[in-house]
Write an enzyme that holds these catalytic residues in place. Structure first.
Site: not given
Length: 549
Positions: A210, A280
């Site tokens: 993330d 990401e």
């Protein structure tokens, strides 16, 4: 429900290259305890459905112990399962059953920040001299008491929160209850890598990282300059209503020191067989440059994804521009494409112009993304063609949406529970009232309504993913765009002597395309049947063609 017999996962060390990854948002997948929230046993219960799609791996959104201020992206214990989702034993059972079915498990590793209830932060904020005093990003105020610089939080307001005990500010890129870790401290890196090893030892096959470019900050805490907007930019970090997008984020993320940490992360993964990582990257117009740096050399991340295809534009011009830009910028790295995830409006609602064409758009979208060069991520429910749920303000749970309502409704509309059985209470998701409401239109699109129907969106997904798996060029073959009018997306995928031509008409009007030569033999592309005569291919609106050269 359609199932498939157990099949061992691929033994290729690069199984991730060209893989199809299915994202599960656990709290909205299946509830087995009757509390209205999905859990790990629920994921295990529904693995047969996932396996029946023909995907290679599952990406599990966070299930770690958390106060749930940001739905689990605020972790208070990296090595524990939150009781909402079950136990470590439940997780082990999930991994075991997934592996039996030939599915790999990728988990969401949220290490740029923790919860403010993590023991590390509780100790860090207790004084300026404790052993973890510099494990987070602390800074003195300006002489007038204001924040150290102009950095902003994605969730609104300054990226700094005052702490009265230390009499300093701490940095948070998201909620004030999500303090940023100080990656400039090697002890922080060591502690985080220990938590990664914990999950590797439990059989996890990979990690989705993330906000991977948010790990490091500028140690000099320099102000970000205002952003000079590029009207041609394809990637944005925040909706227009958020002032975060008014800054050029030169100093609060994407710092060069991150490359060193990613090498440490990769070295740890390489101690284990056949593991992978996908990052990401949200870096505005610099996203592709960042992806190139993070995936080059074979010693950092295996692949990354950006937000380029997660916007409202579903046109040949846009897709060609994004893919071409990636191919030019990232020469030895790998990309993971996605049209939907848990952070954006579902793509059927973004791409379709009317409700009547949503099913057709859903089928065309999977045909497009399954034909691109790269790996792909699918988000739970898109295989049913689910549109975005329109929720009332009182039903919202997402702090992002609550903060910017009504100009931005947040992310709850794409996070509503999976509809499994049309006639069951709460569509078979739970015996209790779900944490988010299930729209009636979703109930009519439930799995049991579509299962067994080859003409359904679900049937089309299964057929299209089987098509992708059956053709070597779609795994990791080369991709070359062909000239056409700007309304058509045309390209060739090629590997080991097999050449496939794809033509997609993303407009609503009939289009013609001159085939390259007379030797193009049509290949049955699930759900589409355009006609050709005299070397001219005729496509209806929202139509597709595949031919062998």
């Amino acid at each position: 429900m359609t199932d498939r017999s157990p099949k061992p996962a691929s033994k290729r060390s690069d199984w991730w290259r060209g893989a199809v990854i299915y994202q599960v948002y656990p709290r909205s997948f299946q509830d087995t305890t009757g509390d209205g929230y999905g859990d790990l046993k629920g994921v295990t219960k529904r693995l047969g459905h996932i396996a029946s799609l023909g995907v290679d791996a599952i990406w599990l959104s966070p299930f770690f112990k958390s106060p749930m201020a940001d739905m689990g992206y605020d972790v208070s214990d990296y090595c524990a399962v939150d009781p909402m989702f079950g136990t470590l034993e439940d997780f082990d059972a999930l991994v075991s059953e997934a592996h039996r079915l030939g599915l790999r498990i990728v988990i969401d590793q949220v290490i740029s920040h923790t919860s403010d209830q993590h023991p590390w932060f509780i100790e860090s904020r207790s004084s300026r001299k404790n052993p973890k005093a510099d494990w987070y990003v602390w800074a003195d105020p300006k002489p007038d008491g204001t924040a150290p610089n102009n950095w902003l939080s994605i969730f609104g307001g300054p990226a700094w929160e005052w702490d009265g005990v230390r009499r300093q500010y701490y940095m948070h890129n998201f909620l004030a209850s999500q303090p940023d870790l100080n990656f400039h401290n090697p002890k922080v890196q060591d502690a985080l890598l220990d938590t990664v090893r914990f999950w590797l030892d439990r059989g996890v096959d990979g990690f989705r990282l993330d906000t991977v470019n948010f790990y490091f900050h500028d140690e000099r805490l320099r102000d970000n300059p205002p952003l000079v907007r590029d009207p041609d930019a394809t990637s944005h970090d925040a909706p227009d209503v958020n002032p975060y997008g008014m800054q050029d984020h030169l100093f609060d993320k994407s710092q060069p020191e991150n490359l060193g940490f990613l090498k440490r992360f990769r070295a740890l993964l390489d101690e284990y067989d056949d593991r992978t990582s996908v990052g990401e990257v949200g870096d505005g117009a610099r996203s592709l440059k960042t992806v190139a740096a993070y995936t080059s050399g074979g010693d950092k991340l295996h692949m990354c994804y950006t937000f380029d295809l997660l916007g409202p534009d579903f046109t040949a011009t846009h897709i060609r521009k994004c893919v071409s830009a990636f191919q030019q910028a990232v020469t030895d790295g790998w990309v993971c494409w996605a049209f939907s995830n848990h952070d954006v409006m579902r793509h059927v609602s973004r791409f379709a112009k009317t409700e009547d064409e949503q099913e057709r758009v859903a089928k065309l979208a999977i045909a497009v993304i399954a034909s691109l060069r790269g790996s792909i991520c699918l988000y739970q429910g898109e295989e049913l063609g689910l549109p975005e749920a329109d929720l009332a303000f009182e039903d919202l749970r997402d702090p992002y949406g609550i903060r910017f309502w009504p100009s931005f409704k947040g992310r709850d509309g794409c996070r509503t529970p999976m509809p499994w059985e049309k006639g069951e209470a709460h569509a078979g998701f739970s015996s209790a009232k779900p944490w988010l409401p299930i729209p009636d239109e979703h109930r009519h699109m439930a799995v049991n309504v579509q299962d067994g129907r080859t003409d359904s969106v679900l049937g089309h997904y299964r057929a299209m993913l089987a098509f992708r798996k059956a053709h070597g060029p779609l795994h990791d073959g080369e991709m070359t765009f062909l000239d056409s009018n700007r309304d058509l997306l045309a390209f060739i995928r090629e590997k080991d002597g097999e050449k496939l031509l794809f033509v997609f008409n993303l407009t609503r009007e009939p289009q013609e395309f001159r085939l390259p030569g007379t030797d193009v033999r049509p290949v049955d592309l699930p759900g589409f049947s355009p006609r050709s005569a005299g070397g001219i291919l005729g496509l209806e609106g929202l139509d597709a063609f595949c031919g062998r050269l």
